[in-house]
Design a protein around this motif. Sequence first.
Motif, PDB file in Angstrom:
ATOM      1  N   GLU A  47      -6.733  -1.835   8.930  1.00  0.00           N
ATOM      2  CA  GLU A  47      -5.915  -0.638   8.743  1.00  0.00           C
ATOM      3  C   GLU A  47      -5.702  -0.334   7.264  1.00  0.00           C
ATOM      4  O   GLU A  47      -5.752   0.816   6.839  1.00  0.00           O
ATOM      5  N   ALA A  48      -5.468  -1.370   6.480  1.00  0.00           N
ATOM      6  CA  ALA A  48      -5.280  -1.192   5.036  1.00  0.00           C
ATOM      7  C   ALA A  48      -6.594  -0.777   4.383  1.00  0.00           C
ATOM      8  O   ALA A  48      -6.622   0.089   3.509  1.00  0.00           O
ATOM      9  N   ARG A  49      -7.684  -1.402   4.808  1.00  0.00           N
ATOM     10  CA  ARG A  49      -8.998  -1.056   4.261  1.00  0.00           C
ATOM     11  C   ARG A  49      -9.330   0.416   4.558  1.00  0.00           C
ATOM     12  O   ARG A  49      -9.823   1.141   3.698  1.00  0.00           O
TER      13      ARG A  49
ATOM     14  N   PHE B 190       0.827  -1.202   0.000  1.00  0.00           N
ATOM     15  CA  PHE B 190       0.000   0.000   0.000  1.00  0.00           C
ATOM     16  C   PHE B 190       0.867   1.260   0.000  1.00  0.00           C
ATOM     17  O   PHE B 190       0.466   2.288  -0.528  1.00  0.00           O
ATOM     18  N   GLN B 191       2.052   1.180   0.560  1.00  0.00           N
ATOM     19  CA  GLN B 191       2.983   2.307   0.483  1.00  0.00           C
ATOM     20  C   GLN B 191       3.367   2.565  -0.971  1.00  0.00           C
ATOM     21  O   GLN B 191       3.419   3.712  -1.408  1.00  0.00           O
ATOM     22  N   ASP B 192       3.603   1.514  -1.734  1.00  0.00           N
ATOM     23  CA  ASP B 192       3.887   1.662  -3.168  1.00  0.00           C
ATOM     24  C   ASP B 192       2.700   2.296  -3.889  1.00  0.00           C
ATOM     25  O   ASP B 192       2.876   3.107  -4.794  1.00  0.00           O
TER      26      ASP B 192
ATOM     27  N   ALA C 265      -0.290   7.426   7.876  1.00  0.00           N
ATOM     28  CA  ALA C 265      -0.884   6.090   7.781  1.00  0.00           C
ATOM     29  C   ALA C 265      -0.260   5.121   8.783  1.00  0.00           C
ATOM     30  O   ALA C 265       0.912   5.232   9.146  1.00  0.00           O
ATOM     31  N   ASP C 266      -1.056   4.180   9.186  1.00  0.00           N
ATOM     32  CA  ASP C 266      -0.612   3.113  10.073  1.00  0.00           C
ATOM     33  C   ASP C 266       0.448   2.286   9.343  1.00  0.00           C
ATOM     34  O   ASP C 266       0.226   1.845   8.209  1.00  0.00           O
ATOM     35  N   PRO C 267       1.614   2.071   9.969  1.00  0.00           N
ATOM     36  CA  PRO C 267       2.680   1.291   9.318  1.00  0.00           C
ATOM     37  C   PRO C 267       2.223  -0.109   8.884  1.00  0.00           C
ATOM     38  O   PRO C 267       2.680  -0.631   7.870  1.00  0.00           O
ATOM     39  N   LYS C 268       1.303  -0.715   9.660  1.00  0.00           N
ATOM     40  CA  LYS C 268       0.797  -2.037   9.264  1.00  0.00           C
ATOM     41  C   LYS C 268       0.098  -1.949   7.910  1.00  0.00           C
ATOM     42  O   LYS C 268       0.243  -2.840   7.074  1.00  0.00           O
TER      43      LYS C 268
END
Length: 152
Positions: free
Chosen positions: A123-125, A6-8, A61-64
């Motif tokens: 967290e990603a959602r 998600f960072q990408d 953003a949350d690192p996870k």
Amino acid sequence: MNIETFQDLIDWTHQLHAKLAECFRHCATQHEEARAKWLLEYLSNHEATLEKTVAGFEKQADPKALHTWVYDYLSHTPITPHQACSSPYAEMSFDDICREVFSLHDQVIELYRYLEGRADIPEARDLVRELLQLEEHEAMRLAQQTNRARDL
């Protein structure tokens, strides 16, 4: 760019908006039609602001979420606007520019919608949902501004 996390995805989105801002700015200096020139200048500023906003997501953003893999979810090649800005927008009409810009933004929105439903962790959602809401809101704002300019 290969999107694996998600960072990408955030980096890719950030770069997309930066590239669009640069291309619009470049083409605005070459366009002959006043209304299209104004539109390109407006779009350049809009994309530059959006670039900064998206870049801010990485910091908050949350690192996870940032390190969650999205590689398996991508079934298509990421959106690539004109690879080298060889002045394509400088030769387009006001309406053609609008269609192209909305098409690009719609593709980003569809990608985020696709990923939102497939994120494994909350967290990603949440991160994708926030990015999706930002893109949707900015697309609506662009539509309002371009419709106002079209009415002039």
